[in-house]
Design an enzyme around this catalytic site. Structure first.
Site, PDB file in Angstrom:
ATOM      1  N   SER A 114       0.795  -1.224   0.000  1.00 31.02           N
ATOM      2  CA  SER A 114       0.000   0.000   0.000  1.00 31.02           C
ATOM      3  C   SER A 114       0.831   1.278   0.000  1.00 31.02           C
ATOM      4  O   SER A 114       1.598   1.519  -0.910  1.00 31.02           O
ATOM      5  CB  SER A 114      -0.955  -0.033   1.176  1.00 31.02           C
ATOM      6  OG  SER A 114      -1.877   0.995   1.052  1.00 31.02           O
ATOM      7  N   HIS A 115       0.726   2.054   1.075  1.00 36.74           N
ATOM      8  CA  HIS A 115       1.384   3.361   1.133  1.00 36.74           C
ATOM      9  C   HIS A 115       2.850   3.250   1.552  1.00 36.74           C
ATOM     10  O   HIS A 115       3.542   4.256   1.619  1.00 36.74           O
ATOM     11  CB  HIS A 115       0.635   4.264   2.120  1.00 36.74           C
ATOM     12  CG  HIS A 115       0.540   3.647   3.479  1.00 36.74           C
ATOM     13  ND1 HIS A 115      -0.324   2.621   3.763  1.00 36.74           N
ATOM     14  CD2 HIS A 115       1.232   3.879   4.623  1.00 36.74           C
ATOM     15  CE1 HIS A 115      -0.176   2.261   5.029  1.00 36.74           C
ATOM     16  NE2 HIS A 115       0.770   3.007   5.587  1.00 36.74           N
ATOM     17  N   ASP A 278      -2.595   6.373  -3.366  1.00 41.70           N
ATOM     18  CA  ASP A 278      -1.419   5.724  -2.789  1.00 41.70           C
ATOM     19  C   ASP A 278      -0.904   4.565  -3.648  1.00 41.70           C
ATOM     20  O   ASP A 278      -1.358   4.366  -4.779  1.00 41.70           O
ATOM     21  CB  ASP A 278      -1.719   5.253  -1.359  1.00 41.70           C
ATOM     22  CG  ASP A 278      -2.678   4.079  -1.326  1.00 41.70           C
ATOM     23  OD1 ASP A 278      -3.489   3.947  -2.255  1.00 41.70           O
ATOM     24  OD2 ASP A 278      -2.606   3.266  -0.370  1.00 41.70           O
ATOM     25  N   ASP A 280      -1.331   1.353  -3.835  1.00 38.70           N
ATOM     26  CA  ASP A 280      -2.259   0.391  -4.419  1.00 38.70           C
ATOM     27  C   ASP A 280      -3.591   1.014  -4.816  1.00 38.70           C
ATOM     28  O   ASP A 280      -4.543   0.292  -5.142  1.00 38.70           O
ATOM     29  CB  ASP A 280      -2.479  -0.783  -3.454  1.00 38.70           C
ATOM     30  CG  ASP A 280      -3.067  -0.344  -2.126  1.00 38.70           C
ATOM     31  OD1 ASP A 280      -2.879   0.827  -1.745  1.00 38.70           O
ATOM     32  OD2 ASP A 280      -3.732  -1.164  -1.465  1.00 38.70           O
ATOM     33  N   ASP A 282      -5.970   2.714  -3.227  1.00 37.84           N
ATOM     34  CA  ASP A 282      -7.199   2.731  -2.434  1.00 37.84           C
ATOM     35  C   ASP A 282      -7.335   3.968  -1.539  1.00 37.84           C
ATOM     36  O   ASP A 282      -8.401   4.213  -0.993  1.00 37.84           O
ATOM     37  CB  ASP A 282      -7.374   1.428  -1.620  1.00 37.84           C
ATOM     38  CG  ASP A 282      -6.221   1.163  -0.672  1.00 37.84           C
ATOM     39  OD1 ASP A 282      -5.240   1.945  -0.674  1.00 37.84           O
ATOM     40  OD2 ASP A 282      -6.291   0.156   0.055  1.00 37.84           O
ATOM     41  N   ARG A 283      -6.268   4.751  -1.399  1.00 35.34           N
ATOM     42  CA  ARG A 283      -6.385   5.979  -0.599  1.00 35.34           C
ATOM     43  C   ARG A 283      -6.580   7.180  -1.500  1.00 35.34           C
ATOM     44  O   ARG A 283      -6.230   7.148  -2.676  1.00 35.34           O
ATOM     45  CB  ARG A 283      -5.114   6.210   0.215  1.00 35.34           C
ATOM     46  CG  ARG A 283      -4.873   5.153   1.244  1.00 35.34           C
ATOM     47  CD  ARG A 283      -3.659   5.518   2.078  1.00 35.34           C
ATOM     48  NE  ARG A 283      -3.488   4.527   3.118  1.00 35.34           N
ATOM     49  CZ  ARG A 283      -2.918   4.758   4.282  1.00 35.34           C
ATOM     50  NH1 ARG A 283      -2.414   5.948   4.557  1.00 35.34           N
ATOM     51  NH2 ARG A 283      -2.816   3.807   5.185  1.00 35.34           N
ATOM     52  N   LYS A 377     -11.519   0.256   0.216  1.00 35.97           N
ATOM     53  CA  LYS A 377     -11.569   1.693   0.012  1.00 35.97           C
ATOM     54  C   LYS A 377     -11.106   1.984  -1.403  1.00 35.97           C
ATOM     55  O   LYS A 377     -10.468   1.149  -2.044  1.00 35.97           O
ATOM     56  CB  LYS A 377     -10.760   2.432   1.051  1.00 35.97           C
ATOM     57  CG  LYS A 377      -9.308   2.040   1.188  1.00 35.97           C
ATOM     58  CD  LYS A 377      -8.705   2.783   2.381  1.00 35.97           C
ATOM     59  CE  LYS A 377      -7.229   2.495   2.538  1.00 35.97           C
ATOM     60  NZ  LYS A 377      -6.975   1.445   3.527  1.00 35.97           N
TER      61      LYS A 377
END
Ligand code: VG1
Ligand code: CO
Length: 544
Positions: A114-115, A278, A280, A282-283, A377
């Site tokens: 992710s992030h 981000d 992946d 999702d943010r 998300k």
């Protein structure tokens, strides 16, 4: 037919999934059989019927390609009938959730940290999502962890790598591998939810946007949606070429790590709207010209304006937010007469509520917003939601937000992160706080009086499962709060998060910078936690 090999292995004892899957440094994942062990533990836990279909893809970070090939060969050896894999091994997290649901697969494996930064010494991650498209609930992640501690062998097919760069059908042993377009299904879903013609007209009328994919997975998704489908000019995009190390950046869309975008939006001749996502995808971070929308406010504003968006015109079943997220959405839910749920941190806790149709929108203060269109998300979804609202209301981001505050009051909010502190120091802060639970209630601290303090625990209203130890809350008599929580996604030492929230109904104060408006609470948080003395840290690493 290539041979199915059974390989003897020994356990690693640190494969415990955190807030969102297993995240470790790339060199850790590259240890002998490390990835293989965890993947076999997933397959052993989920008990998929023979011939089941799996979705597979990742955010394209370093080690993504190698991992995809290993997982494909292991899926074939473990009796799967088909794997849907995004071309190039790519699927953003929301796109993976979309694919699992659209093609009704048994589940999916998403490769992402992710992030967290990527690259040869950066982070890698893996998580399992169930048939609803959402992150596996704790019951399953615990069973995966248990299996990983017992493992003695894994199965893999001795076959050559599969060509993943173009859309095609392949086979490994008896298993079909369908290489699919990673973007199309997701873009179609977005088009079904939002008023694309209104957004197209907004952009054609000179409303300027800047979207920063931070060299991460959303680049191709943003190109398809903003440029190809919505007609935005080319300079609406930045950092939209995905790179395995994210250009050495930290693909976390906030005021610190998305500095380049923030500088543009706060500069001269700034565009009208800025957004970033981000690693992946999702943010999301939402910016107006010279204006930042906190993720907590964003959730509240989307909730209040949902009727302007075609996909949500029929109304919302309810809204959910993670515990540390501000109560701004609660105020909107109250006015709309819909329920509002407070869950522990992490998207996996929203799944049951959405499956049971108790909530439509969900959000977290950590730049995560989404809805029941999928079970993750969704960064671009949030950006499109905002653009749809702006197209309908014909107002700026700032005007929409200020009107919202004028009506509902402002939940002034900030999060202070202390990253990579020694684990013992972080634990001692948490222990000290818990030890003061008995003496705190009723204490007057400056202009605040402590009402209650507790360690948040949650009983899922759908399956009655209980999750304890989800963060320390100090709640004051006027509803202001300080929350202390240890991160479950970091890979180095401990990250201590301090969440600060104060409610201010007075429009005369709404111009204040959040750090100024929260200054008294910030001091109190330092005193209560003895953070400086216990960690040696003078300042947070990141303020959002
Ligand atoms: C963080 C956030 C949390 C989010 C999680 C996964 O977890 O606080 O709200 O759900 O990251 O987001 P933690 O345990 O580090 O606080 V993502 O986009 O990294 O998968
Ligand atoms: Co993410």
């Amino acid at each position: 037919m290539p041979a199915v090999l059974t390989i003897a292995t020994t356990p690693y004892y640190d494969q415990k999934p955190g807030t969102s899957g297993l995240r470790k440094r790339v060199p850790v994942f590259r240890q002998h059989n490390y990835l293989e062990n965890f993947v076999q533990a997933i397959f052993d836990s989920i008990d998929a019927p023979a011939g089941a279909t799996l979705a597979l893809g990742g955010d394209g970070r370093y080690y993504n390609r190698e991992a995809i090939q290993i997982i494909l060969k292991m899926a074939a050896a473990n009796g799967f009938g088909r794997v849907l894999v995004g071309a190039g091994g790519i699927l953003s997290t929301p796109a993976a959730s979309c694919v699992i649901r659209k093609y009704a697969t048994f589940g999916g494996i998403i490769l992402s940290a992710s992030h967290n930064p990527g690259g040869p010494d950066g982070d890698f991650g893996i998580k399992y999502n169930t048939a609803n498209g959402g992150p596996a609930p704790e019951k399953i992640t615990e069973s995966i962890f248990e299996c990983s501690r017992q493992i003695s062998q894994y199965r893999i097919i001795d076959a050559p790598d599969v060509a993943l760069d173009s859309i095609a059908e392949h086979t490994i042993g008896k298993m079909a591998v369908s290489v699919i377009d990673p973007v199309a299904d997701y873009a179609d879903l977005m088009e079904s939810l939002f008023d694309f013609s209104a957004i197209r007209a907004l952009l054609a009328g000179g409303f300027r946007i800047k979207f920063d994919a931070m060299h991460a997975v959303n680049g191709p998704y943003a190109r398809e949606i903003f440029i190809n489908r919505l007609g935005a000019p080319e300079d609406s995009l930045m950092n939209c070429t995905p790179l395995p190390d994210f250009g050495n950046g930290h693909p976390d869309p906030n005021l610190t790590y998305a500095r380049e975008l923030v500088d543009i939006l706060y500069g001269e001749h700034a565009p009208d709207f800025g957004a970033a996502s981000d690693g992946d995808g999702d943010r999301n971070m939402i910016l107006g010209r010279h204006f930042f929308v906190t993720p907590s406010d964003s959730l509240a504003i989307l909730t209040a304006n949902a009727k302007l968006v075609p996909g949500y015109r029929a109304g919302l079943a309810g809204v959910a937010r993670s515990m540390p997220t501000s109560a701004a959405a609660d105020r909107v839910a109250k006015e709309l007469g819909i329920p509002c749920y407070e869950t522990p941190t992490g998207w996996k806790f929203f799944g049951n509520l959405m499956d049971a149709d108790k909530v439509t929108l969900c959000g977290e203060e950590s730049f995560g917003t989404g809805s029941s269109h999928i079970r993750e998300k969704d960064g671009l979804w949030a950006v499109l939601f905002w653009l749809n609202i702006i197209a309908a209301r014909k107002q700026s981001v700032e005007a929409v937000t200020r009107e919202h505050w004028a009506h509902f009051g402002r939940n002034v909010y900030s999060r202070h992160d202390y990253e990579a502190i020694p684990t013992e120091a972080a634990n001692s802060v948490m222990k000290h706080l818990k030890d003061s639970f008995g003496s705190l209630p009723g204490q007057k601290l400056g202009s605040y009086t402590v009402d209650v303090c507790d360690d948040f625990s949650y009983t899922d209203p759908v399956d009655n499962s209980v999750s304890t130890g989800q963060g320390i809350r100090v709640i004051f008599t006027d509803g202001s709060r300080i929350v202390f929580r240890l991160s479950g996604t970091g890979t180095e030492g401990a990250t201590l998060r301090v969440y600060l929230e104060a409610y201010d109904p007075d429009i005369a104060n709404h111009h204040l910078d959040a750090q100024v408006a929260l200054s008294e609470l910030i001091v109190i948080a330092g005193q209560l936690s003895e953070l400086k003395a216990r960690t040696g840290r003078e300042q947070p690493t990141v303020i959002t």
